[in-house]
Design an enzyme around this catalytic site. Structure first.
Site, PDB file in Angstrom:
ATOM      1  N   VAL A   1       0.793  -1.224   0.000  1.00 37.97           N
ATOM      2  CA  VAL A   1       0.000   0.000   0.000  1.00 37.97           C
ATOM      3  C   VAL A   1       0.827   1.276   0.000  1.00 37.97           C
ATOM      4  O   VAL A   1       0.269   2.365  -0.149  1.00 37.97           O
ATOM      5  CB  VAL A   1      -0.978   0.040   1.206  1.00 37.97           C
ATOM      6  CG1 VAL A   1      -2.037  -1.029   1.064  1.00 37.97           C
ATOM      7  CG2 VAL A   1      -0.232  -0.080   2.521  1.00 37.97           C
ATOM      8  N   TYR A   2       2.136   1.184   0.169  1.00 41.10           N
ATOM      9  CA  TYR A   2       2.957   2.388   0.120  1.00 41.10           C
ATOM     10  C   TYR A   2       2.920   2.951  -1.301  1.00 41.10           C
ATOM     11  O   TYR A   2       3.435   2.338  -2.239  1.00 41.10           O
ATOM     12  CB  TYR A   2       4.397   2.103   0.535  1.00 41.10           C
ATOM     13  CG  TYR A   2       4.576   1.733   1.996  1.00 41.10           C
ATOM     14  CD1 TYR A   2       3.536   1.852   2.915  1.00 41.10           C
ATOM     15  CD2 TYR A   2       5.797   1.259   2.463  1.00 41.10           C
ATOM     16  CE1 TYR A   2       3.703   1.510   4.246  1.00 41.10           C
ATOM     17  CE2 TYR A   2       5.975   0.917   3.799  1.00 41.10           C
ATOM     18  CZ  TYR A   2       4.925   1.043   4.683  1.00 41.10           C
ATOM     19  OH  TYR A   2       5.103   0.697   6.010  1.00 41.10           O
ATOM     20  N   SER A   3       2.286   4.127  -1.441  1.00 43.72           N
ATOM     21  CA  SER A   3       2.108   4.767  -2.749  1.00 43.72           C
ATOM     22  C   SER A   3       1.435   3.822  -3.740  1.00 43.72           C
ATOM     23  O   SER A   3       1.742   3.840  -4.935  1.00 43.72           O
ATOM     24  CB  SER A   3       3.451   5.267  -3.303  1.00 43.72           C
ATOM     25  OG  SER A   3       4.077   6.167  -2.415  1.00 43.72           O
ATOM     26  N   ARG A   4       0.564   2.970  -3.200  1.00 41.95           N
ATOM     27  CA  ARG A   4      -0.212   2.014  -4.020  1.00 41.95           C
ATOM     28  C   ARG A   4       0.688   1.215  -4.972  1.00 41.95           C
ATOM     29  O   ARG A   4       0.441   1.122  -6.175  1.00 41.95           O
ATOM     30  CB  ARG A   4      -1.321   2.725  -4.789  1.00 41.95           C
ATOM     31  CG  ARG A   4      -2.438   3.214  -3.882  1.00 41.95           C
ATOM     32  CD  ARG A   4      -3.693   3.549  -4.647  1.00 41.95           C
ATOM     33  NE  ARG A   4      -4.307   2.375  -5.273  1.00 41.95           N
ATOM     34  CZ  ARG A   4      -5.080   1.502  -4.631  1.00 41.95           C
ATOM     35  NH1 ARG A   4      -5.302   1.619  -3.324  1.00 41.95           N
ATOM     36  NH2 ARG A   4      -5.615   0.489  -5.286  1.00 41.95           N
TER      37      ARG A   4
ATOM     38  N   LYS B   1       4.708  -6.156   3.154  1.00 36.69           N
ATOM     39  CA  LYS B   1       3.516  -6.424   3.950  1.00 36.69           C
ATOM     40  C   LYS B   1       2.289  -6.491   3.069  1.00 36.69           C
ATOM     41  O   LYS B   1       2.249  -5.901   1.989  1.00 36.69           O
ATOM     42  CB  LYS B   1       3.285  -5.323   4.997  1.00 36.69           C
ATOM     43  CG  LYS B   1       4.493  -4.889   5.778  1.00 36.69           C
ATOM     44  CD  LYS B   1       4.139  -3.744   6.702  1.00 36.69           C
ATOM     45  CE  LYS B   1       5.370  -2.991   7.145  1.00 36.69           C
ATOM     46  NZ  LYS B   1       5.968  -2.196   6.052  1.00 36.69           N
TER      47      LYS B   1
END
Length: 341
Positions: free
Chosen positions: A52-55, A81
């Site tokens: 999910v970091y910056s999708r 993750k």
């Protein structure tokens, strides 16, 4: 750079871990790659990201950096993750076998690797039995797609249940916990640190600088402004700033960190990072930086060893408020027992 084993495993990681949440958002690819280069130059070998970091862009940036140099993958330990939504479907989230299978495959593609060293449940999922998640971890280890399993943002009972079930059923163990941990947020000491110590689970603190508070960039009763995470988003800034600003404990902690930093001739960030790195069960502290300059300052904490007096001051002034029971004096007395004589 100091090195430690990853929880109860034999894998060796640097005591500082490069977090990549800024990659693809606050840090463009060129800056992100420069951070990765500097981190490795200084002896770092542990990199943490998430889908999910910056999708997904963070994983892609790390993947392109790995691909740019033959043999680079073998020199680093990669963690990622899964758990939060990467799509709009009702099953595009959670710790289910179906979602994590898709999430892991997507992460492997973005990173351009056949396996990740550490795959972590990004948070507890109240809808999915933990037995299902542990089964997925074990299958993924046996398939050679992940080497170790970890969790993030679990409560004490959740972590203990997961660790015990994995052991009793002969499944891949939980080897790490990634929680928020810093001088302003020490609540994991109420139960999670003890669980980690008993179960040989390594702690990977995120937000060790409390979102910038422990750098000294914020002032009492002055709303955040300028090039800071809180200053660039006034609404979110005041929402996060107000409650912490109102606590007298916040300013006692910051004053103590500043006093130690000035006495040592180092930054407040380095003092805060050195304190958390020396806490029980901590394996590696996750650094998050926007620029190479910020990273350089954080990396300097690897060489800082606080004295007993300095550590005592910081630990005392930052002690969490526990009340009387079950974590305060009455509860502690109820559970105490010593040998006679």
């Amino acid at each position: 750079m100091e090195y430690r084993t990853l929880g109860g495993t034999g894998t060796v990681v640097s005591a500082q871990c490069l977090g990549t949440m800024t990659f693809g958002n606050e840090s463009a690819q060129e800056v992100a790659h420069a951070q990765l280069d500097r981190f490795v130059e200084r002896g770092g070998n542990f990199i943490d990201t998430a889908d999910v970091y910056s999708r997904g862009r963070s994983e892609e940036i790390v993947g392109r950096w790995l691909a740019a140099s033959p043999g680079r993958r073998d020199g680093v330990v990669i963690a990622t993750k899964g758990r939060f939504p990467m799509g709009d479907g009702p099953n595009d989230a959670g710790l289910t076998r179906a979602h994590l299978t898709r999430a892991l495959e997507a992460s492997l593609r973005r990173l351009g690797v056949e396996a990740v060293d550490l795959y972590q449940a990004h948070a507890w999922d109240p809808l999915t039995p933990i037995e299902e998640t542990l089964g997925f971890f074990d299958d993924a280890v046996r398939a050679g797609k992940i080497r170790y399993a970890g969790v993030s943002n679990f409560l004490g009972w959740q972590l203990q249940k997961a660790a015990l079930l994995a052991r009793l059923r002969g499944l891949a163990p939980i080897v790490t916990l990634q929680p928020q941990y810093n001088l302003l947020a020490r609540d994991i000491e109420l139960e999670l640190v003890d669980v980690c110590g008993h179960e040989r689970i390594g702690i990977l603190p995120w937000s060790p600088l409390a979102g910038g508070w422990l750098t000294g960039k914020y002032a009492r009763d002055a709303a955040p402004t300028g090039a800071t995470r809180l200053g660039e988003d006034p609404g979110r800034g005041m929402e996060a700033y107000g409650p912490r600003n109102a606590q007298e404990r916040t300013w006692r902690v910051l004053d103590a960190v500043r006093r130690v930093a000035e006495g040592r001739g180092v930054s407040m960030s380095q003092v805060a990072l050195a304190w958390v790195a020396a806490r029980p069960a901590v394996t590696s502290v996750i650094l998050g930086a926007r620029t190479v300059e910020q990273l350089d300052d954080n990396l300097a904490a690897a060489d800082l060893r606080l004295s007993g007096e300095e550590t005592g001051l910081l630990t005392e002034v930052s002690a969490p408020v526990m009340g009387d029971y079950p974590y305060g004096p009455l509860g502690v007395d109820q559970r105490a027992r010593t040998l006679p004589g």
